[in-house]
Design a protein around this motif. Structure first.
Motif, short mmCIF file in Angstrom:
data_model
loop_
_atom_site.label_atom_id
_atom_site.label_comp_id
_atom_site.label_asym_id
_atom_site.label_seq_id
_atom_site.Cartn_x
_atom_site.Cartn_y
_atom_site.Cartn_z
N THR A 40 -25.27 71.89 -71.44
CA THR A 40 -25.99 72.28 -73.04
C THR A 40 -25.83 73.59 -73.11
OG1 THR A 40 -28.02 72.22 -71.10
CG2 THR A 40 -27.93 70.29 -72.12
N THR A 57 -24.24 74.03 -76.81
CA THR A 57 -25.27 74.66 -78.01
C THR A 57 -24.36 75.82 -78.60
OG1 THR A 57 -27.21 74.45 -76.58
CG2 THR A 57 -27.24 76.19 -78.52
N THR A 117 -24.84 69.56 -87.71
CA THR A 117 -26.00 68.89 -88.48
C THR A 117 -26.19 67.50 -87.73
OG1 THR A 117 -24.40 67.71 -89.87
CG2 THR A 117 -25.36 70.04 -90.77
N SER A 118 -25.27 66.87 -87.03
CA SER A 118 -25.36 65.88 -86.48
C SER A 118 -26.74 65.36 -85.71
CB SER A 118 -24.14 65.35 -85.39
OG SER A 118 -24.20 64.06 -84.86
N PRO A 119 -27.63 64.63 -85.66
CA PRO A 119 -28.51 64.23 -84.82
C PRO A 119 -28.14 63.85 -83.25
CG PRO A 119 -28.63 62.86 -86.78
CD PRO A 119 -27.55 63.52 -86.71
N ALA A 123 -25.46 65.21 -81.84
CA ALA A 123 -25.28 66.62 -81.21
C ALA A 123 -26.56 67.16 -80.85
CB ALA A 123 -24.54 67.67 -82.29
N GLU A 124 -27.80 67.13 -81.62
CA GLU A 124 -28.90 67.57 -81.32
C GLU A 124 -29.71 66.79 -80.08
OE1 GLU A 124 -30.87 70.06 -82.23
OE2 GLU A 124 -29.02 70.49 -83.44
N LYS A 126 -27.65 68.29 -76.93
CA LYS A 126 -28.18 69.81 -76.61
C LYS A 126 -29.32 69.80 -75.70
CE LYS A 126 -27.24 71.34 -80.85
NZ LYS A 126 -27.38 72.27 -81.90
N SER A 127 -30.10 68.78 -75.98
CA SER A 127 -31.49 68.47 -75.56
C SER A 127 -31.56 67.61 -74.11
CB SER A 127 -32.57 68.03 -76.30
OG SER A 127 -32.09 66.79 -76.99
N SER A 164 -24.90 81.94 -80.84
CA SER A 164 -26.46 81.53 -80.73
C SER A 164 -27.04 82.55 -80.26
CB SER A 164 -26.69 80.15 -80.41
OG SER A 164 -28.25 79.97 -80.32
#
Length: 276
Positions: A16, A20, A57-59, A61-62, A65-66, A207
């Motif tokens: 993760t 990120t 922007t991909s959900p 990908a979010e 990451k989580s 980041s």
């Protein structure tokens, strides 16, 4: 061109933190916004996520990451299209089966005048030179070892021969894994770092995020992270030599060789370095 990210570990580890920073290059800190994907091995099989939207922007990908999926081998890719339209079937990594295992492949580069003869067992679904090369590799391995999988060192040297023939057609940075190990080849640009005990803190370039790995690891842990460009700015990354092919096992490089690459690819590498 595209960017690559890989991880090979001694013990199951989540990616993760690295992902990120890597995902930000898919439309925020860089322009690789033509799709993305990531594969997590769990023994012989793997979880594969791909999306034609940008990684930034991909959900999906979010979610990645989580959601700390732990794996010993991971391959991720963010795409800047050179061949093939922006469609789901052209998103890396690509997946095929061989010897009762899933194999995962991702490529960064551009192959010209490349039309290998494929007998039928392995055929591309999309229209990229990358998937075509993957099918060529799988066919070559199956032809060389039709019965069962050989030891990894034999696989490595056979892959060296196949890579030698494909890299004549252009830039061929790639990562390949069957869940046991990770193979990485550099035509132009690739870096790696080995993190092991005693672990230290790392800060992402793309980041404003820092993690102290010492809080989450043990002496048994060892992790190799491979990326097109370094992901952190407070660690020392090792550059691949042009043409270098490396086998990563249990979180560290175990075999290395250099596959000769064409002069025009070397020239392209020199021109890209001069522009950095």
């Amino acid at each position: 061109m595209c960017q690559l990210l890989g991880m090979n570990c001694a013990t199951p580890t989540d990616i993760t933190f690295s992902f990120t920073g890597f995902a930000a290059r898919g439309g925020v800190t860089d322009h690789h916004a033509d799709g993305w994907g990531i594969a997590f091995f769990e023994d012989k099989a793997c979880r594969l996520f791909i999306d034609h939207q940008s990684a930034a922007t991909s959900p999906i990908a979010e979610l990645v990451k989580s959601y700390p999926i732990k794996s010993k081998n991971v391959i991720a890719h963010i795409r800047k299209a050179t061949q093939g339209r922006i469609e789901l079937e052209n998103c890396h990594p690509f997946q095929r089966e061989l010897w009762g295992r899933h194999w995962i492949f991702a490529h960064n580069g551009d192959l010209k005048d490349y039309q290998p003869f494929l007998s039928g067992v392995y055929q591309p679904v999309g229209t990229t030179d990358s998937e075509l090369a993957f099918c060529d590799i799988m066919q070559g391995l199956r032809k060389r070892f039709p019965g069962s999988q050989p030891p990894l060192n034999e696989l490595f040297h056979t892959l060296e021969e196949i890579t030698r023939s494909i890299t004549r057609h252009g830039v061929f940075n790639y990562m390949l894994s069957n869940g046991q190990a990770l193979f990485a080849h550099c035509s132009t640009r690739l870096h790696y770092i080995v993190r092991q005990w005693p672990f230290q803190a790392a800060h992402l370039i793309d980041s404003d995020m820092t993690i102290d790995f010492a809080q989450y690891t043990t002496e048994a842990d060892r992790v190799s992270v491979i990326a097109t460009a370094p992901l952190t700015d407070n660690e020392t990354w090792t550059s691949f030599a042009p043409g270098e092919l490396i086998l990563f096992e249990a979180g560290q490089p175990t075999l290395k060789t250099v596959v000769p690459i064409p002069d025009e690819v070397r020239l392209k590498n020199a021109q890209n370095s001069a522009c950095l």
